[in-house]
Design a protein around this motif. Structure first.
Motif, PDB file in Angstrom:
ATOM      1  N   THR A  23      -3.608  13.877   3.164  1.00 22.83           N
ATOM      2  CA  THR A  23      -5.035  14.058   3.426  1.00 22.83           C
ATOM      3  C   THR A  23      -5.725  15.091   2.547  1.00 22.83           C
ATOM      4  OG1 THR A  23      -4.542  15.702   5.155  1.00 22.83           O
ATOM      5  CG2 THR A  23      -4.754  13.387   5.846  1.00 22.83           C
ATOM      6  N   HIS A  24      -5.029  15.647   1.553  1.00 22.71           N
ATOM      7  CA  HIS A  24      -5.608  16.619   0.621  1.00 22.71           C
ATOM      8  C   HIS A  24      -5.872  17.962   1.295  1.00 22.71           C
ATOM      9  CE1 HIS A  24      -7.831  18.306  -2.748  1.00 22.71           C
ATOM     10  NE2 HIS A  24      -7.549  17.231  -3.467  1.00 22.71           N
ATOM     11  N   VAL A  25      -4.791  18.648   1.680  1.00 19.42           N
ATOM     12  CA  VAL A  25      -4.897  19.996   2.245  1.00 19.42           C
ATOM     13  C   VAL A  25      -4.147  20.974   1.347  1.00 19.42           C
ATOM     14  CG1 VAL A  25      -5.095  19.130   4.605  1.00 19.42           C
ATOM     15  CG2 VAL A  25      -2.842  19.730   3.697  1.00 19.42           C
ATOM     16  N   ASP A  26      -4.525  22.237   1.426  1.00 19.06           N
ATOM     17  CA  ASP A  26      -3.837  23.290   0.677  1.00 19.06           C
ATOM     18  C   ASP A  26      -2.475  23.527   1.323  1.00 19.06           C
ATOM     19  OD1 ASP A  26      -2.887  25.582  -0.525  1.00 19.06           O
ATOM     20  OD2 ASP A  26      -4.749  26.717  -0.315  1.00 19.06           O
ATOM     21  N   LEU A  27      -1.423  23.074   0.687  1.00 23.53           N
ATOM     22  CA  LEU A  27      -0.090  23.130   1.283  1.00 23.53           C
ATOM     23  C   LEU A  27       0.443  24.550   1.376  1.00 23.53           C
ATOM     24  CD1 LEU A  27       1.505  20.006  -0.418  1.00 23.53           C
ATOM     25  CD2 LEU A  27       0.463  20.182   1.850  1.00 23.53           C
ATOM     26  N   THR A  28      -0.063  25.455   0.562  1.00 25.95           N
ATOM     27  CA  THR A  28       0.410  26.840   0.634  1.00 25.95           C
ATOM     28  C   THR A  28      -0.056  27.514   1.921  1.00 25.95           C
ATOM     29  OG1 THR A  28      -1.495  27.731  -0.589  1.00 25.95           O
ATOM     30  CG2 THR A  28       0.426  27.033  -1.877  1.00 25.95           C
ATOM     31  N   ARG A  29      -1.013  26.905   2.622  1.00 23.03           N
ATOM     32  CA  ARG A  29      -1.516  27.454   3.887  1.00 23.03           C
ATOM     33  C   ARG A  29      -1.067  26.621   5.087  1.00 23.03           C
ATOM     34  NH1 ARG A  29      -7.795  29.296   2.561  1.00 23.03           N
ATOM     35  NH2 ARG A  29      -7.302  30.643   0.781  1.00 23.03           N
ATOM     36  N   ALA A  30      -0.265  25.613   4.862  1.00 20.40           N
ATOM     37  CA  ALA A  30       0.157  24.717   5.934  1.00 20.40           C
ATOM     38  C   ALA A  30       1.383  25.266   6.656  1.00 20.40           C
ATOM     39  CB  ALA A  30       0.471  23.339   5.358  1.00 20.40           C
ATOM     40  N   ASP A  31       1.471  25.014   7.983  1.00 16.50           N
ATOM     41  CA  ASP A  31       2.689  25.370   8.696  1.00 16.50           C
ATOM     42  C   ASP A  31       3.775  24.342   8.365  1.00 16.50           C
ATOM     43  OD1 ASP A  31       2.292  23.076  10.343  1.00 16.50           O
ATOM     44  OD2 ASP A  31       1.245  24.238  11.860  1.00 16.50           O
ATOM     45  N   ASP A  32       4.978  24.578   8.838  1.00 13.57           N
ATOM     46  CA  ASP A  32       6.110  23.728   8.454  1.00 13.57           C
ATOM     47  C   ASP A  32       5.911  22.278   8.880  1.00 13.57           C
ATOM     48  OD1 ASP A  32       7.324  25.901   7.311  1.00 13.57           O
ATOM     49  OD2 ASP A  32       8.724  26.248   8.961  1.00 13.57           O
ATOM     50  N   GLN A  33       5.332  22.071  10.058  1.00 16.38           N
ATOM     51  CA  GLN A  33       5.136  20.709  10.549  1.00 16.38           C
ATOM     52  C   GLN A  33       4.135  19.953   9.678  1.00 16.38           C
ATOM     53  OE1 GLN A  33       3.814  20.488  14.608  1.00 16.38           O
ATOM     54  NE2 GLN A  33       4.093  18.277  14.749  1.00 16.38           N
ATOM     55  N   LEU A  34       3.012  20.583   9.375  1.00 18.07           N
ATOM     56  CA  LEU A  34       2.008  19.943   8.528  1.00 18.07           C
ATOM     57  C   LEU A  34       2.549  19.737   7.118  1.00 18.07           C
ATOM     58  CD1 LEU A  34      -0.830  18.877   8.032  1.00 18.07           C
ATOM     59  CD2 LEU A  34      -1.583  21.242   7.626  1.00 18.07           C
ATOM     60  N   LEU A  35       3.296  20.698   6.623  1.00 19.21           N
ATOM     61  CA  LEU A  35       3.879  20.575   5.286  1.00 19.21           C
ATOM     62  C   LEU A  35       4.771  19.345   5.204  1.00 19.21           C
ATOM     63  CD1 LEU A  35       4.127  22.061   2.520  1.00 19.21           C
ATOM     64  CD2 LEU A  35       6.189  23.146   3.448  1.00 19.21           C
ATOM     65  N   HIS A  36       5.628  19.166   6.206  1.00 17.90           N
ATOM     66  CA  HIS A  36       6.521  18.000   6.220  1.00 17.90           C
ATOM     67  C   HIS A  36       5.729  16.700   6.291  1.00 17.90           C
ATOM     68  CE1 HIS A  36       9.134  14.930   8.063  1.00 17.90           C
ATOM     69  NE2 HIS A  36      10.095  15.517   7.353  1.00 17.90           N
ATOM     70  N   ARG A  37       4.706  16.680   7.130  1.00 13.16           N
ATOM     71  CA  ARG A  37       3.913  15.459   7.273  1.00 13.16           C
ATOM     72  C   ARG A  37       3.209  15.103   5.973  1.00 13.16           C
ATOM     73  NH1 ARG A  37       1.590  16.818  11.637  1.00 13.16           N
ATOM     74  NH2 ARG A  37      -0.466  17.509  10.896  1.00 13.16           N
ATOM     75  N   GLU A  38       2.602  16.085   5.321  1.00 13.92           N
ATOM     76  CA  GLU A  38       1.862  15.815   4.088  1.00 13.92           C
ATOM     77  C   GLU A  38       2.777  15.369   2.949  1.00 13.92           C
ATOM     78  OE1 GLU A  38      -1.444  15.945   3.219  1.00 13.92           O
ATOM     79  OE2 GLU A  38      -2.002  16.198   5.313  1.00 13.92           O
ATOM     80  N   ILE A  39       3.969  15.929   2.894  1.00 17.81           N
ATOM     81  CA  ILE A  39       4.876  15.642   1.771  1.00 17.81           C
ATOM     82  C   ILE A  39       5.772  14.440   2.057  1.00 17.81           C
ATOM     83  CG2 ILE A  39       6.813  16.551   0.433  1.00 17.81           C
ATOM     84  CD1 ILE A  39       5.528  19.327   0.710  1.00 17.81           C
ATOM     85  N   SER A  40       6.514  14.475   3.161  1.00 16.21           N
ATOM     86  CA  SER A  40       7.482  13.422   3.444  1.00 16.21           C
ATOM     87  C   SER A  40       6.832  12.170   4.010  1.00 16.21           C
ATOM     88  CB  SER A  40       8.545  13.941   4.417  1.00 16.21           C
ATOM     89  OG  SER A  40       9.298  14.985   3.840  1.00 16.21           O
ATOM     90  N   ASP A  41       5.890  12.332   4.931  1.00 13.03           N
ATOM     91  CA  ASP A  41       5.255  11.153   5.520  1.00 13.03           C
ATOM     92  C   ASP A  41       4.421  10.399   4.501  1.00 13.03           C
ATOM     93  OD1 ASP A  41       6.460  12.088   7.774  1.00 13.03           O
ATOM     94  OD2 ASP A  41       4.635  12.256   8.985  1.00 13.03           O
ATOM     95  N   SER A  42       3.834  11.107   3.550  1.00 10.22           N
ATOM     96  CA  SER A  42       3.057  10.413   2.518  1.00 10.22           C
ATOM     97  C   SER A  42       3.967   9.572   1.641  1.00 10.22           C
ATOM     98  CB  SER A  42       2.262  11.405   1.668  1.00 10.22           C
ATOM     99  OG  SER A  42       3.105  12.239   0.895  1.00 10.22           O
ATOM    100  N   ARG A  43       5.163  10.061   1.372  1.00 13.19           N
ATOM    101  CA  ARG A  43       6.120   9.286   0.565  1.00 13.19           C
ATOM    102  C   ARG A  43       6.559   8.029   1.304  1.00 13.19           C
ATOM    103  NH1 ARG A  43      11.938   9.814  -1.476  1.00 13.19           N
ATOM    104  NH2 ARG A  43      11.759   9.180  -3.656  1.00 13.19           N
ATOM    105  N   ALA A  44       6.828   8.166   2.588  1.00 12.38           N
ATOM    106  CA  ALA A  44       7.204   7.002   3.395  1.00 12.38           C
ATOM    107  C   ALA A  44       6.065   5.992   3.467  1.00 12.38           C
ATOM    108  CB  ALA A  44       7.603   7.454   4.796  1.00 12.38           C
TER     109      ALA A  44
END
Length: 233
Positions: free
Chosen positions: A127-148
């Motif tokens: 969804t285009h968020v600043d990943l350096t400010r994301a918690d671990d759950q959001l980080l995983h969703r943005e990176i891994s879920d987008s790949r899936a």
């Protein structure tokens, strides 16, 4: 590094190039004996020692104008590119930009069409968020879920990732690596280096031949400096 290919008259973020300007930039690139390719092609060629004369072209965000305006120009100049898309915003718009016009994003059909034309489809997060400010759950969703999501959409595993806003730190870089990506693009990754912190050069509407020549020259100097740093390290 490109973004949108459309009318640049209302463009506070300087992310838009006109089709005529992109055509001129691609002509200049080819006149220098260079050919634009996707990051996947560039890395494959580099692994074989055959990267000479190739330039990686990337388009961030997955704007709808990529298929209508950029793809025909890329194909006419025998070039390809990597398109970094947001599978969590299919058929949406650039809502993360508080200023400027709303630019429509590609949907599933448009992304598949770009892939059919030989363009690499890679992830820009969900969804285009600043990943350096994301918690671990959001980080995983943005990176891994987008790949899936991209694997389901295209039938192919995404090899590349692009950090939204170009923001990356060691934690984010490691999360991208651990998610199974092959490489990741930043803008200026600072002290980070390697295949998961690849720097890029912004190309905009004002980049005519003299500016492109200067950017090419300074980027080559920068590349040699990075190589020397890597050897020294």
């Amino acid at each position: 590094m490109y973004h949108s290919v459309a009318d640049p008259s209302d463009d506070p973020y300087r992310i838009t190039v006109s089709p005529d300007r992109l055509a001129a930039q691609l002509r200049w690139l080819r006149s220098q004996g260079l050919r634009g390719v996707s990051m996947r092609q560039l890395l494959d060629a580099g692994a074989r020692g055959q990267e000479h004369g190739l330039v990686g072209l990337t388009f961030d965000d997955g704007y709808r104008d990529f298929v209508d305006a950029a793809v025909p120009l890329l194909r006419s100049h025998d070039c390809t590119a990597t398109l970094f898309v947001l599978p969590g915003r299919l058929d949406g718009d650039n809502a993360w930009d508080p200023k400027g016009p709303r630019k429509p994003l590609l949907g599933a059909a448009g992304i598949r069409r770009a892939a059919e034309y030989g363009m690499e489809i890679a992830s820009h997060g969900l969804t285009h968020v600043d990943l350096t400010r994301a918690d671990d759950q959001l980080l995983h969703r943005e990176i891994s879920d987008s790949r899936a999501a991209l694997a389901d959409l295209t039938g192919t595993e995404a090899q590349g990732f692009c950090y939204p806003y170009g923001h990356v730190d060691e934690r984010v870089r490691n999360a991208v690596r651990d998610a199974g990506y092959r490489y990741a693009c930043a803008i200026d990754p600072g002290p980070l280096s390697g295949p998961f912190a690849l720097p890029r050069v912004h190309i905009g509407q004002n980049d005519t031949a003299p500016r492109l020549r200067l950017k090419l020259w300074t980027n080559r100097l920068r590349h040699r400096a990075l190589d020397r740093s890597a050897v020294a390290g």
